[in-house]
Write a protein that holds these residues in place. Structure first.
Motif, PDB file in Angstrom:
ATOM      1  N   GLU A   5       0.827  -1.213   0.000  1.00  0.00           N
ATOM      2  CA  GLU A   5       0.000   0.000   0.000  1.00  0.00           C
ATOM      3  C   GLU A   5       0.863   1.266   0.000  1.00  0.00           C
ATOM      4  OE1 GLU A   5      -3.348   2.258   2.743  1.00  0.00           O
ATOM      5  OE2 GLU A   5      -2.890   0.169   3.158  1.00  0.00           O
ATOM      6  N   GLN A   6       1.904   1.293   0.831  1.00  0.00           N
ATOM      7  CA  GLN A   6       2.799   2.455   0.877  1.00  0.00           C
ATOM      8  C   GLN A   6       3.506   2.654  -0.454  1.00  0.00           C
ATOM      9  OE1 GLN A   6       5.038   1.018   4.245  1.00  0.00           O
ATOM     10  NE2 GLN A   6       4.218   2.614   5.596  1.00  0.00           N
ATOM     11  N   ALA A   7       3.979   1.571  -1.044  1.00  0.00           N
ATOM     12  CA  ALA A   7       4.680   1.656  -2.324  1.00  0.00           C
ATOM     13  C   ALA A   7       3.752   2.191  -3.411  1.00  0.00           C
ATOM     14  CB  ALA A   7       5.221   0.283  -2.718  1.00  0.00           C
ATOM     15  N   ARG A   8       2.539   1.689  -3.465  1.00  0.00           N
ATOM     16  CA  ARG A   8       1.589   2.136  -4.494  1.00  0.00           C
ATOM     17  C   ARG A   8       1.163   3.589  -4.273  1.00  0.00           C
ATOM     18  NH1 ARG A   8       0.692  -1.785  -7.883  1.00  0.00           N
ATOM     19  NH2 ARG A   8       0.834  -3.956  -7.229  1.00  0.00           N
ATOM     20  N   GLU A   9       0.989   3.989  -3.016  1.00  0.00           N
ATOM     21  CA  GLU A   9       0.629   5.383  -2.723  1.00  0.00           C
ATOM     22  C   GLU A   9       1.753   6.338  -3.115  1.00  0.00           C
ATOM     23  OE1 GLU A   9      -0.611   5.884   1.345  1.00  0.00           O
ATOM     24  OE2 GLU A   9      -2.317   4.522   1.102  1.00  0.00           O
ATOM     25  N   LEU A  10       2.989   5.996  -2.755  1.00  0.00           N
ATOM     26  CA  LEU A  10       4.116   6.841  -3.121  1.00  0.00           C
ATOM     27  C   LEU A  10       4.226   6.940  -4.636  1.00  0.00           C
ATOM     28  CD1 LEU A  10       7.573   6.985  -1.476  1.00  0.00           C
ATOM     29  CD2 LEU A  10       7.360   7.086  -3.937  1.00  0.00           C
ATOM     30  N   ALA A  11       4.110   5.811  -5.322  1.00  0.00           N
ATOM     31  CA  ALA A  11       4.221   5.792  -6.782  1.00  0.00           C
ATOM     32  C   ALA A  11       3.152   6.665  -7.426  1.00  0.00           C
ATOM     33  CB  ALA A  11       4.121   4.362  -7.294  1.00  0.00           C
ATOM     34  N   GLN A  12       1.914   6.522  -6.991  1.00  0.00           N
ATOM     35  CA  GLN A  12       0.821   7.294  -7.585  1.00  0.00           C
ATOM     36  C   GLN A  12       0.990   8.787  -7.320  1.00  0.00           C
ATOM     37  OE1 GLN A  12      -1.406   5.876  -9.668  1.00  0.00           O
ATOM     38  NE2 GLN A  12      -1.921   7.974 -10.139  1.00  0.00           N
ATOM     39  N   PHE A  74       4.288  11.120 -17.481  1.00  0.00           N
ATOM     40  CA  PHE A  74       4.632   9.742 -17.149  1.00  0.00           C
ATOM     41  C   PHE A  74       3.375   8.899 -17.013  1.00  0.00           C
ATOM     42  CE2 PHE A  74       8.414  11.604 -14.582  1.00  0.00           C
ATOM     43  CZ  PHE A  74       9.169  11.738 -15.721  1.00  0.00           C
ATOM     44  N   GLU A  75       3.490   7.644 -17.460  1.00  0.00           N
ATOM     45  CA  GLU A  75       2.419   6.667 -17.255  1.00  0.00           C
ATOM     46  C   GLU A  75       3.006   5.497 -16.472  1.00  0.00           C
ATOM     47  OE1 GLU A  75      -0.206   3.416 -19.743  1.00  0.00           O
ATOM     48  OE2 GLU A  75       0.643   5.112 -20.837  1.00  0.00           O
ATOM     49  N   LEU A  76       2.499   5.281 -15.282  1.00  0.00           N
ATOM     50  CA  LEU A  76       2.996   4.210 -14.422  1.00  0.00           C
ATOM     51  C   LEU A  76       2.583   2.857 -14.982  1.00  0.00           C
ATOM     52  CD1 LEU A  76       4.475   3.664 -11.725  1.00  0.00           C
ATOM     53  CD2 LEU A  76       2.223   3.661 -10.627  1.00  0.00           C
ATOM     54  N   TRP A  81       8.362  -3.502  -4.794  1.00  0.00           N
ATOM     55  CA  TRP A  81       8.825  -3.016  -3.503  1.00  0.00           C
ATOM     56  C   TRP A  81       9.584  -4.099  -2.765  1.00  0.00           C
ATOM     57  CZ3 TRP A  81       4.006  -4.122  -5.033  1.00  0.00           C
ATOM     58  CH2 TRP A  81       3.325  -5.124  -4.352  1.00  0.00           C
ATOM     59  N   GLY A  82      10.504  -3.623  -1.924  1.00  0.00           N
ATOM     60  CA  GLY A  82      11.311  -4.506  -1.095  1.00  0.00           C
ATOM     61  C   GLY A  82      11.189  -4.080   0.347  1.00  0.00           C
ATOM     62  N   LEU A  83      12.216  -4.326   1.136  1.00  0.00           N
ATOM     63  CA  LEU A  83      12.178  -3.984   2.551  1.00  0.00           C
ATOM     64  C   LEU A  83      12.228  -2.481   2.774  1.00  0.00           C
ATOM     65  CD1 LEU A  83      14.487  -6.766   4.001  1.00  0.00           C
ATOM     66  CD2 LEU A  83      11.987  -6.659   4.034  1.00  0.00           C
ATOM     67  N   SER A  84      13.141  -1.809   2.067  1.00  0.00           N
ATOM     68  CA  SER A  84      13.277  -0.359   2.236  1.00  0.00           C
ATOM     69  C   SER A  84      13.511   0.323   0.886  1.00  0.00           C
ATOM     70  CB  SER A  84      14.427  -0.044   3.199  1.00  0.00           C
ATOM     71  OG  SER A  84      15.646  -0.535   2.671  1.00  0.00           O
ATOM     72  N   SER A  85      12.957  -0.267  -0.152  1.00  0.00           N
ATOM     73  CA  SER A  85      13.137   0.299  -1.483  1.00  0.00           C
ATOM     74  C   SER A  85      11.946  -0.051  -2.364  1.00  0.00           C
ATOM     75  CB  SER A  85      14.428  -0.223  -2.122  1.00  0.00           C
ATOM     76  OG  SER A  85      14.356  -1.625  -2.283  1.00  0.00           O
TER      77      SER A  85
END
Length: 119
Positions: A5-12, A74-76, A81-85
């Motif tokens: 969820e955090q990875a997708r929110e940051l990306a969006q 940009f189009e995602l 995502w990993g542990l801290s990346s």
């Protein structure tokens, strides 16, 4: 640890900021001590290492990029995502595919970026 969820929110949020050409919103994702390495930075800054160090220098580089590429969009395509990346995989207005590896601090700020392109 970064959750899906955090990875997708940051990306969006990151994609939306770039597509709006909102430099303040773009910069809100980065730590003061951020380090970015990119072939585009090497070209735009005429610096073979393509490395930008610190948030102020990154802001200046991004500002220049927005001026040089006024139709930037940009189009995602995907987020990994990993542990801290995380890795953002996207295409730009020219159809160039890009993968950006980002290390993220425990506070959610991007501390390191390595950009890779298919052209």
């Amino acid at each position: 640890m970064i959750t899906e969820e955090q990875a997708r929110e940051l990306a969006q949020d990151w994609i939306e900021a770039w597509n709006a050409h909102d430099l303040d919103k773009i910069m809100s994702h980065y730590a003061e001590s951020v380090i970015l390495t990119s072939p585009v930075a090497a070209k735009l800054l005429n610096q073979p290492s393509g490395t930008v160090i610190g948030k102020a220098a990154l802001r200046s580089y991004f500002k220049q990029g927005l001026e040089v590429y006024p139709d930037l969009k940009f189009e995602l395509l995907d987020v990994l995502w990993g542990l801290s990346s995380l890795v953002l995989y996207y295409i730009n207005q020219n159809g160039t595919k890009t993968g950006e590896f980002m290390e993220v601090s425990s506070t959610g700020s991007v501390t390191k970026v390595v950009a890779n392109y298919n052209e």
